[in-house]
Design a protein around this motif. Structure first.
Motif, PDB file in Angstrom:
ATOM      1  N   TRP A 165       0.873  -1.174   0.000  1.00 21.00           N
ATOM      2  CA  TRP A 165       0.000   0.000   0.000  1.00 21.00           C
ATOM      3  C   TRP A 165       0.910   1.225   0.000  1.00 21.00           C
ATOM      4  N   TYR A 171      -1.948   4.676  -3.448  1.00 24.34           N
ATOM      5  CA  TYR A 171      -2.464   5.977  -2.996  1.00 24.34           C
ATOM      6  C   TYR A 171      -1.518   7.069  -3.480  1.00 24.34           C
ATOM      7  N   TYR A 225      -6.918   7.117   3.877  1.00 20.96           N
ATOM      8  CA  TYR A 225      -5.717   7.656   3.217  1.00 20.96           C
ATOM      9  C   TYR A 225      -5.524   7.005   1.849  1.00 20.96           C
ATOM     10  N   CYS A 226      -5.968   5.743   1.736  1.00 23.57           N
ATOM     11  CA  CYS A 226      -5.876   5.024   0.457  1.00 23.57           C
ATOM     12  C   CYS A 226      -7.166   5.174  -0.342  1.00 23.57           C
ATOM     13  N   TRP A 259       3.520   4.427   8.064  1.00 26.85           N
ATOM     14  CA  TRP A 259       2.094   4.382   8.406  1.00 26.85           C
ATOM     15  C   TRP A 259       1.918   4.686   9.898  1.00 26.85           C
ATOM     16  N   SER A 260       2.618   5.725  10.338  1.00 27.58           N
ATOM     17  CA  SER A 260       2.481   6.233  11.719  1.00 27.58           C
ATOM     18  C   SER A 260       2.780   5.195  12.785  1.00 27.58           C
ATOM     19  N   LYS A 293      -1.248  11.817  17.199  1.00 33.55           N
ATOM     20  CA  LYS A 293      -0.434  10.622  16.973  1.00 33.55           C
ATOM     21  C   LYS A 293       0.700  10.526  17.977  1.00 33.55           C
ATOM     22  N   TYR A 307      -6.914   4.373  13.616  1.00 36.25           N
ATOM     23  CA  TYR A 307      -5.703   4.041  12.858  1.00 36.25           C
ATOM     24  C   TYR A 307      -6.032   3.342  11.544  1.00 36.25           C
ATOM     25  N   GLY A 309      -6.515   6.431   9.458  1.00 38.58           N
ATOM     26  CA  GLY A 309      -5.080   6.542   9.183  1.00 38.58           C
ATOM     27  C   GLY A 309      -4.646   5.777   7.945  1.00 38.58           C
ATOM     28  N   ILE A 310      -5.303   4.669   7.650  1.00 35.44           N
ATOM     29  CA  ILE A 310      -4.871   3.845   6.505  1.00 35.44           C
ATOM     30  C   ILE A 310      -5.931   3.795   5.394  1.00 35.44           C
TER      31      ILE A 310
END
Lengths: 217, 217
Positions: free
Chosen positions: A115, A121, A165-166, B100-101, B150, A157, A161-162
């Motif tokens: 990813w 992304y 984001y994608c 990814w944080s 975060k 998250y 967060g993922i």
């Protein structure tokens, strides 16, 4: 039979199932089996990525380091193939145990490598699915997990967060709690595990309904 | 020379430095070099675990699955050796980029496999150090990172969720921000990186002071 006829026969919606556990026979693997069976019942094709048995290497090397100045960077063949393999699926389902309250290295490395910027992304790209369902097996009890707000963190998250984001807004996390029953006793661990498997099946039943609605639109 | 004399000559306090980045020449590797040099200046020995160059495999297999019913489980030789190698150090310093944080798969897998039940925590065990310093390189800007909380999450996760769980109460996270300078411009990226390296050195200078105090008690 023509290619078109073959394609017509294979026109069931496809869900990409990605999972991580070292042991066949683990509760995680049983959840995965149940999901595959339920998908068949629901008229959904499954494309399976069993990270442990596929030989995937989660260690990101330089060739998969994102180059922020170059979204057209050519990543490793493995990362590119795995990213391309998502094309044609309507949804992703990820199944994994939580270790140290987070993703196993195997799954984290899949996300780190595949990813990737400019691959799924950034630069106008997004994951080619409409929804993501994360199914996380939690060794400990629901109350302890929630008291420490670990559910909120992981939802934030994984969903914001993922997934977001994608480019995937429809993302949810389902927790299957108390798999080890060391924080909270169960009178019958087998029955408790069956209930968790039923809970996971429910995610697929709901997902199938949503997919059918989407197709009907 | 007797063994005791040799031991006497090697009586500097030792810090275990664990780090993860695929590329020598990366900012992470420069931070590591600076930390090693500063440690020498401060009279501290460094035991280094360069996870990427050591050949460590972060993929947890069945032999490193914790057995909650058996804290005396014998884990893989690699996990046992790496756990034992921490003996004799007064502090751990971990250096890594956030991807990814969160932790790169390589470091997450180290913790999954080595910081294991009955090996470094549980059953009366704890990590054999008095303090842990996490040094995380953050690609993005401080403001964005903090706006999404975060920093709070990672501090809670690494200090409370992991370090404290392994019996180490004195644990702090230092963030080296904006390493890529894509969210916030810097007039001179080289100077900015030098400032981050200086910030990391500061962690070691402070740690050396604390270690000397502890030894003096």
């Amino acid at each position: 039979m023509t290619q078109a006829m073959e394609a017509g026969m294979k026109s069931q919606p496809r869900v990409h199932l990605i999972w991580a556990h070292p042991r066949i026979g683990s509760l995680t693997s049983k959840v995965v089996e149940a999901i595959k069976n339920e998908a068949t019942t629901q008229g959904i094709d499954i494309a399976e990525l069993d990270l442990y048995r596929s030989g995937f290497n989660p260690v990101l090397q330089s060739e998969d380091e994102p180059d922020w100045a170059n979204p057209a960077k050519i990543y490793s063949k493995e990362a590119r193939c795995l990213a391309e393999s998502l094309d044609g699926s309507v949804s992703l389902v990820l199944v994994f145990p939580l270790w140290w309250s987070s993703l196993p290295a195997m799954l984290k490395g899949y996300i780190d490598r595949v990813w990737n910027y400019g691959l799924v992304y950034g630069n106008g790209k997004s994951l080619p699915v409409s929804s993501i369902r994360w199914i996380a097996l939690v060794g400990g009890a629901k109350k302890n997990f929630e008291d420490h707000k670990k559910d909120h963190y992981l939802e934030d998250y994984l969903n914001n967060g993922i997934a977001s984001y994608c480019g995937v807004q429809d993302s949810t996390v389902t927790f299957l709690y108390n798999t080890i029953a060391f924080e909270e006793e169960t009178s019958d661990l087998g029955k408790h595990h069956e209930a968790l498997i039923t809970q996971a099946k429910g995610v697929i039943i709901d997902l199938a309904t949503e997919i059918q609605k989407e197709i009907a639109v």
